[in-house]
Design a protein around this motif. Structure first.
Motif, PDB file in Angstrom:
ATOM      1  N   ILE A   1      -5.326   7.830 -52.193  1.00  0.00           N
ATOM      2  CA  ILE A   1      -6.771   7.906 -51.981  1.00  0.00           C
ATOM      3  C   ILE A   1      -7.196   7.064 -50.778  1.00  0.00           C
ATOM      4  N   ASP A   2      -7.840   7.699 -49.812  1.00  0.00           N
ATOM      5  CA  ASP A   2      -8.520   7.031 -48.695  1.00  0.00           C
ATOM      6  C   ASP A   2      -7.639   6.098 -47.881  1.00  0.00           C
ATOM      7  N   TYR A   3      -6.376   6.418 -47.724  1.00  0.00           N
ATOM      8  CA  TYR A   3      -5.487   5.549 -46.955  1.00  0.00           C
ATOM      9  C   TYR A   3      -5.612   5.888 -45.468  1.00  0.00           C
ATOM     10  N   THR A   4      -6.765   5.531 -44.894  1.00  0.00           N
ATOM     11  CA  THR A   4      -7.104   5.890 -43.513  1.00  0.00           C
ATOM     12  C   THR A   4      -7.192   4.655 -42.623  1.00  0.00           C
ATOM     13  N   ASN A   5      -7.224   4.911 -41.328  1.00  0.00           N
ATOM     14  CA  ASN A   5      -7.363   3.817 -40.363  1.00  0.00           C
ATOM     15  C   ASN A   5      -8.611   2.989 -40.609  1.00  0.00           C
ATOM     16  N   ASP A   6      -9.739   3.624 -40.891  1.00  0.00           N
ATOM     17  CA  ASP A   6     -10.970   2.855 -41.091  1.00  0.00           C
ATOM     18  C   ASP A   6     -10.894   1.942 -42.306  1.00  0.00           C
TER      19      ASP A   6
ATOM     20  N   ASN B   1       7.138  17.144 -57.364  1.00  0.00           N
ATOM     21  CA  ASN B   1       5.846  16.820 -57.967  1.00  0.00           C
ATOM     22  C   ASN B   1       4.758  16.898 -56.900  1.00  0.00           C
ATOM     23  N   LEU B   2       3.530  17.035 -57.354  1.00  0.00           N
ATOM     24  CA  LEU B   2       2.393  17.103 -56.438  1.00  0.00           C
ATOM     25  C   LEU B   2       2.066  15.743 -55.831  1.00  0.00           C
ATOM     26  N   VAL B   3       1.752  15.751 -54.536  1.00  0.00           N
ATOM     27  CA  VAL B   3       1.200  14.601 -53.821  1.00  0.00           C
ATOM     28  C   VAL B   3      -0.129  15.054 -53.250  1.00  0.00           C
ATOM     29  N   ILE B   4      -1.198  14.389 -53.660  1.00  0.00           N
ATOM     30  CA  ILE B   4      -2.554  14.793 -53.294  1.00  0.00           C
ATOM     31  C   ILE B   4      -3.196  13.660 -52.503  1.00  0.00           C
ATOM     32  N   LEU B   5      -3.845  14.009 -51.396  1.00  0.00           N
ATOM     33  CA  LEU B   5      -4.453  13.014 -50.518  1.00  0.00           C
ATOM     34  C   LEU B   5      -5.961  13.261 -50.401  1.00  0.00           C
ATOM     35  N   PRO B   6      -6.749  12.784 -51.376  1.00  0.00           N
ATOM     36  CA  PRO B   6      -8.207  12.882 -51.264  1.00  0.00           C
ATOM     37  C   PRO B   6      -8.692  11.847 -50.247  1.00  0.00           C
ATOM     38  N   THR B   7      -9.418  12.312 -49.231  1.00  0.00           N
ATOM     39  CA  THR B   7      -9.748  11.444 -48.105  1.00  0.00           C
ATOM     40  C   THR B   7     -11.241  11.497 -47.788  1.00  0.00           C
ATOM     41  N   ASP B   8     -11.831  10.318 -47.738  1.00  0.00           N
ATOM     42  CA  ASP B   8     -13.246  10.134 -47.439  1.00  0.00           C
ATOM     43  C   ASP B   8     -13.588  10.747 -46.080  1.00  0.00           C
ATOM     44  N   LEU B   9     -14.704  11.460 -46.000  1.00  0.00           N
ATOM     45  CA  LEU B   9     -15.165  12.047 -44.733  1.00  0.00           C
ATOM     46  C   LEU B   9     -16.678  11.938 -44.661  1.00  0.00           C
ATOM     47  N   HIS B  10     -17.168  11.482 -43.508  1.00  0.00           N
ATOM     48  CA  HIS B  10     -18.610  11.345 -43.306  1.00  0.00           C
ATOM     49  C   HIS B  10     -19.017  11.849 -41.933  1.00  0.00           C
TER      50      HIS B  10
ATOM     51  N   PRO C   1     -20.884   2.993 -40.466  1.00  0.00           N
ATOM     52  CA  PRO C   1     -20.247   4.310 -40.308  1.00  0.00           C
ATOM     53  C   PRO C   1     -18.725   4.178 -40.406  1.00  0.00           C
ATOM     54  N   HIS C   2     -18.111   5.054 -41.197  1.00  0.00           N
ATOM     55  CA  HIS C   2     -16.661   5.025 -41.398  1.00  0.00           C
ATOM     56  C   HIS C   2     -16.145   6.413 -41.730  1.00  0.00           C
ATOM     57  N   ASN C   3     -14.872   6.627 -41.453  1.00  0.00           N
ATOM     58  CA  ASN C   3     -14.196   7.902 -41.723  1.00  0.00           C
ATOM     59  C   ASN C   3     -15.004   9.088 -41.194  1.00  0.00           C
ATOM     60  N   LEU C   4     -15.463   8.940 -39.961  1.00  0.00           N
ATOM     61  CA  LEU C   4     -16.272   9.991 -39.344  1.00  0.00           C
ATOM     62  C   LEU C   4     -15.390  11.168 -38.939  1.00  0.00           C
ATOM     63  N   LYS C   5     -15.935  12.351 -39.102  1.00  0.00           N
ATOM     64  CA  LYS C   5     -15.222  13.592 -38.776  1.00  0.00           C
ATOM     65  C   LYS C   5     -14.635  13.525 -37.362  1.00  0.00           C
ATOM     66  N   ASP C   6     -13.396  13.957 -37.243  1.00  0.00           N
ATOM     67  CA  ASP C   6     -12.672  14.024 -35.966  1.00  0.00           C
ATOM     68  C   ASP C   6     -12.512  12.670 -35.273  1.00  0.00           C
ATOM     69  N   SER C   7     -12.489  11.588 -36.040  1.00  0.00           N
ATOM     70  CA  SER C   7     -12.334  10.257 -35.436  1.00  0.00           C
ATOM     71  C   SER C   7     -10.972   9.662 -35.776  1.00  0.00           C
ATOM     72  N   TRP C   8     -10.583   8.677 -34.993  1.00  0.00           N
ATOM     73  CA  TRP C   8      -9.381   7.907 -35.269  1.00  0.00           C
ATOM     74  C   TRP C   8      -9.472   7.263 -36.651  1.00  0.00           C
ATOM     75  N   GLY C   9     -10.643   6.781 -37.034  1.00  0.00           N
ATOM     76  CA  GLY C   9     -10.833   6.117 -38.314  1.00  0.00           C
ATOM     77  C   GLY C   9     -10.559   7.011 -39.508  1.00  0.00           C
ATOM     78  N   HIS C  10     -10.763   8.311 -39.365  1.00  0.00           N
ATOM     79  CA  HIS C  10     -10.545   9.266 -40.451  1.00  0.00           C
ATOM     80  C   HIS C  10      -9.075   9.646 -40.606  1.00  0.00           C
ATOM     81  N   GLU C  11      -8.259   9.385 -39.594  1.00  0.00           N
ATOM     82  CA  GLU C  11      -6.834   9.712 -39.665  1.00  0.00           C
ATOM     83  C   GLU C  11      -6.143   8.824 -40.696  1.00  0.00           C
ATOM     84  N   LEU C  12      -5.123   9.362 -41.323  1.00  0.00           N
ATOM     85  CA  LEU C  12      -4.335   8.573 -42.268  1.00  0.00           C
ATOM     86  C   LEU C  12      -3.669   7.418 -41.521  1.00  0.00           C
ATOM     87  N   TYR C  13      -3.485   6.307 -42.221  1.00  0.00           N
ATOM     88  CA  TYR C  13      -2.979   5.094 -41.604  1.00  0.00           C
ATOM     89  C   TYR C  13      -1.461   5.111 -41.439  1.00  0.00           C
ATOM     90  N   GLY C  14      -0.998   4.672 -40.274  1.00  0.00           N
ATOM     91  CA  GLY C  14       0.406   4.374 -40.006  1.00  0.00           C
ATOM     92  C   GLY C  14       1.381   5.465 -40.383  1.00  0.00           C
TER      93      GLY C  14
END
Length: 187
Positions: A13-18, A51-60, A75-88
């Motif tokens: 869940i929400d493992y993003t750059n932001d 098994n299933l791996v599901i990545l629910p990710t915050d988007l604003h 502002p965080h996890n903005l559409k098409d931003s670096w912050g919305h990308e998954l981390y590392g």
């Protein structure tokens, strides 16, 4: 390692750059970054066992006037931003596995991965009854997802080495709440 059967799904869940990177808009910083190896280990184990791996990710969207988080957080996890990308390495893992049938990424617009999404239907279609929750933030999105899962009669598992928050007190409270109020298995 976690024992798996086909009725268990992993949620990252929400493992993003932001939420995780040092420069993230709403970062957990080091506590979130320390999860990476454990989450990768779990994701690889789930994939290996089909098994299933599901990545629910915050988007604003920036300055959404009707979204309640606009007044609460920067502002965080903005559409098409670096912050919305998954981390590392999680981003690299996802890129390598995105085409697999058992990997499901979706954007969400509320704390709980179940609110305004098809997650419950997706899980029931795949005969899932147990969720292993990982990611950030323990006391916000992980907590709200766990409460929704509990109310929908899913069994909940929490790997303490795979959840973090920017609020240590909130993190500890949430771990206790998972166990004592939601009957989650904590390991």
């Amino acid at each position: 390692m976690v024992s798996l059967d086909k009725t268990t799904a992993l949620l990252i869940i929400d493992y993003t750059n932001d939420f995780v990177a040092d420069e993230g808009a709403l970062t957990t910083g080091t506590p979130g970054q320390k999860l990476e190896d454990e989450i990768l280990k779990l994701a690889n184990s789930f994939i290996k066992n089909d098994n299933l791996v599901i990545l629910p990710t915050d988007l604003h969207k920036k300055d959404e006037p009707f979204h309640p988080e606009t007044k609460l957080f920067p502002p965080h996890n903005l559409k098409d931003s670096w912050g919305h990308e998954l981390y590392g390495e999680i981003q690299n893992w996802y890129t390598q596995n995105a085409d697999r049938d058992q990997v499901y990424y979706f954007d969400k617009n509320r704390y709980s991965a179940f609110v305004n999404t098809n997650l419950d239907n997706y899980l029931r279609t795949h005969k899932i009854d147990t969720l292993l929750l990982t990611g950030v933030c323990t006391d916000i999105c992980i907590l709200q997802t766990a409460i929704s899962a509990y109310n929908l009669n899913y069994k909940i598992r929490i790997d303490q080495k795979a959840v973090a928050s920017f609020d240590p007190i909130g993190h500890e409270w949430a771990i206790s709440h998972f166990k004592n109020c939601l009957g989650a298995e904590i390991f």
